[in-house]
Design a protein around this motif. Structure first.
Motif, PDB file in Angstrom:
ATOM      1  N   PRO A 190       7.315   9.687  -5.964  1.00 19.37           N
ATOM      2  CA  PRO A 190       6.759   8.497  -5.405  1.00 19.37           C
ATOM      3  C   PRO A 190       8.123   7.292  -5.235  1.00 19.37           C
ATOM      4  O   PRO A 190       9.208   7.648  -5.921  1.00 19.37           O
ATOM      5  N   CYS A 191       7.912   6.625  -4.184  1.00 22.68           N
ATOM      6  CA  CYS A 191       9.117   5.854  -3.908  1.00 22.68           C
ATOM      7  C   CYS A 191       8.859   4.466  -3.271  1.00 22.68           C
ATOM      8  O   CYS A 191       7.611   4.404  -2.783  1.00 22.68           O
ATOM      9  N   VAL A 192       9.380   3.384  -3.354  1.00 22.63           N
ATOM     10  CA  VAL A 192       9.098   1.998  -2.987  1.00 22.63           C
ATOM     11  C   VAL A 192      10.044   1.857  -2.223  1.00 22.63           C
ATOM     12  O   VAL A 192      11.420   1.816  -2.434  1.00 22.63           O
ATOM     13  N   VAL A 193       9.730   1.296  -1.079  1.00 23.18           N
ATOM     14  CA  VAL A 193      10.593   0.742  -0.050  1.00 23.18           C
ATOM     15  C   VAL A 193      10.338  -0.864   0.345  1.00 23.18           C
ATOM     16  O   VAL A 193       9.221  -1.190   0.543  1.00 23.18           O
ATOM     17  N   PHE A 221       6.457  -1.225   0.555  1.00 20.32           N
ATOM     18  CA  PHE A 221       5.268  -0.355   0.577  1.00 20.32           C
ATOM     19  C   PHE A 221       5.692   0.898  -0.290  1.00 20.32           C
ATOM     20  O   PHE A 221       6.901   0.717  -0.595  1.00 20.32           O
ATOM     21  N   ARG A 222       4.723   1.705  -0.342  1.00 20.84           N
ATOM     22  CA  ARG A 222       4.953   2.973  -1.160  1.00 20.84           C
ATOM     23  C   ARG A 222       4.887   4.128  -0.427  1.00 20.84           C
ATOM     24  O   ARG A 222       4.189   4.217   0.565  1.00 20.84           O
ATOM     25  N   CYS A 223       5.666   4.957  -0.711  1.00 22.64           N
ATOM     26  CA  CYS A 223       5.791   6.397   0.059  1.00 22.64           C
ATOM     27  C   CYS A 223       6.193   7.456  -0.680  1.00 22.64           C
ATOM     28  O   CYS A 223       5.917   7.445  -2.057  1.00 22.64           O
ATOM     29  N   VAL A 224       6.808   8.445  -0.343  1.00 24.54           N
ATOM     30  CA  VAL A 224       7.314   9.555  -1.080  1.00 24.54           C
ATOM     31  C   VAL A 224       8.877   9.537  -0.742  1.00 24.54           C
ATOM     32  O   VAL A 224       9.070   8.878   0.419  1.00 24.54           O
ATOM     33  N   LYS A 225       9.657   9.833  -1.574  1.00 23.92           N
ATOM     34  CA  LYS A 225      11.093  10.041  -1.054  1.00 23.92           C
ATOM     35  C   LYS A 225      11.494  11.024  -0.178  1.00 23.92           C
ATOM     36  O   LYS A 225      10.957  12.030  -0.275  1.00 23.92           O
ATOM     37  N   PRO A 226      12.129  10.332   0.967  1.00 27.73           N
ATOM     38  CA  PRO A 226      12.170  11.404   2.134  1.00 27.73           C
ATOM     39  C   PRO A 226      12.966  12.597   1.553  1.00 27.73           C
ATOM     40  O   PRO A 226      13.706  12.298   0.726  1.00 27.73           O
ATOM     41  N   TRP A 253       7.130   6.105   9.523  1.00 29.86           N
ATOM     42  CA  TRP A 253       6.553   7.477   9.319  1.00 29.86           C
ATOM     43  C   TRP A 253       7.814   8.385   8.811  1.00 29.86           C
ATOM     44  O   TRP A 253       8.685   8.123   8.842  1.00 29.86           O
ATOM     45  N   GLU A 254       7.364   9.542   7.802  1.00 27.43           N
ATOM     46  CA  GLU A 254       8.294  10.483   7.192  1.00 27.43           C
ATOM     47  C   GLU A 254       7.667  11.653   6.855  1.00 27.43           C
ATOM     48  O   GLU A 254       6.361  11.893   7.161  1.00 27.43           O
ATOM     49  N   THR A 255       8.554  12.577   6.651  1.00 25.00           N
ATOM     50  CA  THR A 255       7.969  13.971   6.461  1.00 25.00           C
ATOM     51  C   THR A 255       7.755  13.922   4.709  1.00 25.00           C
ATOM     52  O   THR A 255       8.731  13.287   3.930  1.00 25.00           O
ATOM     53  N   GLY A 256       7.019  14.903   4.395  1.00 27.01           N
ATOM     54  CA  GLY A 256       6.861  15.186   2.812  1.00 27.01           C
ATOM     55  C   GLY A 256       7.453  16.349   2.504  1.00 27.01           C
ATOM     56  O   GLY A 256       8.513  16.986   3.647  1.00 27.01           O
ATOM     57  N   GLU A 257       7.261  17.002   1.448  1.00 29.75           N
ATOM     58  CA  GLU A 257       8.078  18.153   0.987  1.00 29.75           C
ATOM     59  C   GLU A 257       7.685  19.401   2.116  1.00 29.75           C
ATOM     60  O   GLU A 257       8.075  20.409   2.199  1.00 29.75           O
ATOM     61  N   HIS A 258       6.147  19.345   2.583  1.00 26.29           N
ATOM     62  CA  HIS A 258       5.747  20.266   3.443  1.00 26.29           C
ATOM     63  C   HIS A 258       5.711  19.773   4.955  1.00 26.29           C
ATOM     64  O   HIS A 258       4.972  20.311   5.658  1.00 26.29           O
ATOM     65  N   ALA A 296       0.902  -1.181   0.007  1.00 27.91           N
ATOM     66  CA  ALA A 296       0.124   0.038  -0.058  1.00 27.91           C
ATOM     67  C   ALA A 296       0.798   1.220  -0.057  1.00 27.91           C
ATOM     68  O   ALA A 296       1.988   1.215   0.719  1.00 27.91           O
ATOM     69  N   ASN A 297       0.209   2.149  -0.599  1.00 24.77           N
ATOM     70  CA  ASN A 297       0.881   3.590  -0.502  1.00 24.77           C
ATOM     71  C   ASN A 297       0.284   4.355   0.962  1.00 24.77           C
ATOM     72  O   ASN A 297      -0.664   4.661   1.117  1.00 24.77           O
ATOM     73  N   VAL A 298       1.364   5.032   1.570  1.00 29.32           N
ATOM     74  CA  VAL A 298       1.050   5.759   2.733  1.00 29.32           C
ATOM     75  C   VAL A 298       0.924   7.318   2.237  1.00 29.32           C
ATOM     76  O   VAL A 298       0.374   8.215   3.274  1.00 29.32           O
ATOM     77  N   ALA A 299       1.133   7.535   1.317  1.00 30.45           N
ATOM     78  CA  ALA A 299       1.039   8.888   0.776  1.00 30.45           C
ATOM     79  C   ALA A 299      -0.477   9.450   0.438  1.00 30.45           C
ATOM     80  O   ALA A 299      -1.073   8.550  -0.584  1.00 30.45           O
ATOM     81  N   LYS A 300      -1.117  10.101   0.972  1.00 30.10           N
ATOM     82  CA  LYS A 300      -2.348  10.604   0.343  1.00 30.10           C
ATOM     83  C   LYS A 300      -2.273  11.208  -0.987  1.00 30.10           C
ATOM     84  O   LYS A 300      -1.165  11.726  -1.339  1.00 30.10           O
TER      85      LYS A 300
END
Ligand code: BEZ
Ligand code: FE
Length: 284
Positions: free
Chosen positions: A129-132, A185-190, A152-157, A118-122
């Motif tokens: 986009p990033c896959v880990v 899982f999918r997320c955004v590149k930190p 958990w991670e920060t996005g660009e904001h 699953a993707n944790v990014a709304k």
């Protein structure tokens, strides 16, 4: 015998004498050390009354800035290297096991649980986009099935809790390893980001000529029966703040190459090795 007319040295001895009856031995040890070090600090620094009040005001402000979303004392501990010192003295990964690092203030206990992949990014995602992916193993090299990875991670904001949109969950979630100990899982590149610096700790950083940046990282809290909880990050190789992390959390073994895959997404792999719990070590 009345004890009066203390001097710089006898005052410390008298304060220590007054806590002699502390029944809790650990509290007595902690208070004895605190009093000794605090008195030594004052003897060394020799603050004038204005300077002492500046220190008192700093601590008062730190308390006023703290609530259930913002913990300025943790931030002070982090930026003074104390959180990492506590971590070093406690987790102590043996050779071959994944190292721990600072937890930071942005973990939430109530993150949603997701299926693998699953993707944790709304939508729209706050970043690229990033896959880990990776595997979780025990100290004997065997895969750990059903381990919970809370990430958990920060996005660009920033982190979701910093965005002021009613605290909607974003860029965090819990996954469980499959039968082979694998996760993905999918997320955004930190991305690199600034620790909160609009409060007293930010002022302290600025006054001491320090920047507030943390190198890009992805947080993990990994739990599995029979193992100690591992709180750690992976860091993005090449980040310009790796050697000057504002909270001193970088360990070489946690730096990972994030590469673009054929689909144009970022991809990172990392395998974790968990430390057996004390009970598991005793039983072995
Ligand atoms: C973090 O990585 O989220 C963090 C850690 C320490 C202080 C502030 C933020
Ligand atoms: Fe962080």
């Amino acid at each position: 015998m009345a004890i009066r007319n203390f001097n710089e040295e006898t005052l410390t001895a008298e304060v220590l004498r007054r806590i002699e009856d502390t029944s809790n031995p650990r509290l007595k040890q902690v208070m004895t050390s605190l009093i000794k070090h605090l008195h030594s600090f004052v003897r060394e620094v020799r603050p004038n009354p204005d300077e002492w009040m500046t220190g008192i005001r700093f601590l008062t402000d730190t308390g006023h800035w703290s609530d259930d979303k913002r913990q300025e004392f943790i931030l002070m501990s982090d930026t003074l290297g104390v959180s990492m010192l506590v971590d070093f003295l406690n987790y102590q990964a043996q050779a071959g096991m994944t190292e721990s690092t600072v937890q930071g203030p942005f973990h939430r206990r109530d993150a949603p649980e997701y299926p693998l992949g699953a993707n944790v990014a709304k939508d729209p995602p706050d970043g690229e986009p990033c896959v880990v992916r990776g595997t979780i193993r025990n100290a004997d090299g065997k895969p750990v099935a059903g381990a919970a990875l809370d990430i958990w991670e920060t996005g660009e904001h920033g982190y979701d809790t910093q965005k002021g949109d009613g605290n909607a969950m974003d860029l965090r979630g819990i996954f469980r390893t499959d039968a082979e100990g694998k996760f993905w899982f999918r997320c955004v590149k930190p991305v690199a980001y600034s620790v909160p610096c609009d409060g007293p700790v930010g002022k302290m950083l600025m006054a001491t000529g320090r920047h507030p940046m943390r190198p890009a990282h992805l947080h993990f809290m990994i739990t599995a029966p029979g193992h100690d909880c591992l709180v750690t990050h992976i860091f993005v190789k090449g980040d310009k703040y790796l050697d000057s992390d504002a909270v001193f959390g970088v360990k070489e073994s946690l730096v990972v190459d994030f590469k673009k895959n054929a689909a144009g997404e970022w991809e990172a792999s990392y395998d974790f090795v968990l430390k057996p719990s004390k009970q598991a070590r005793k039983a072995a």
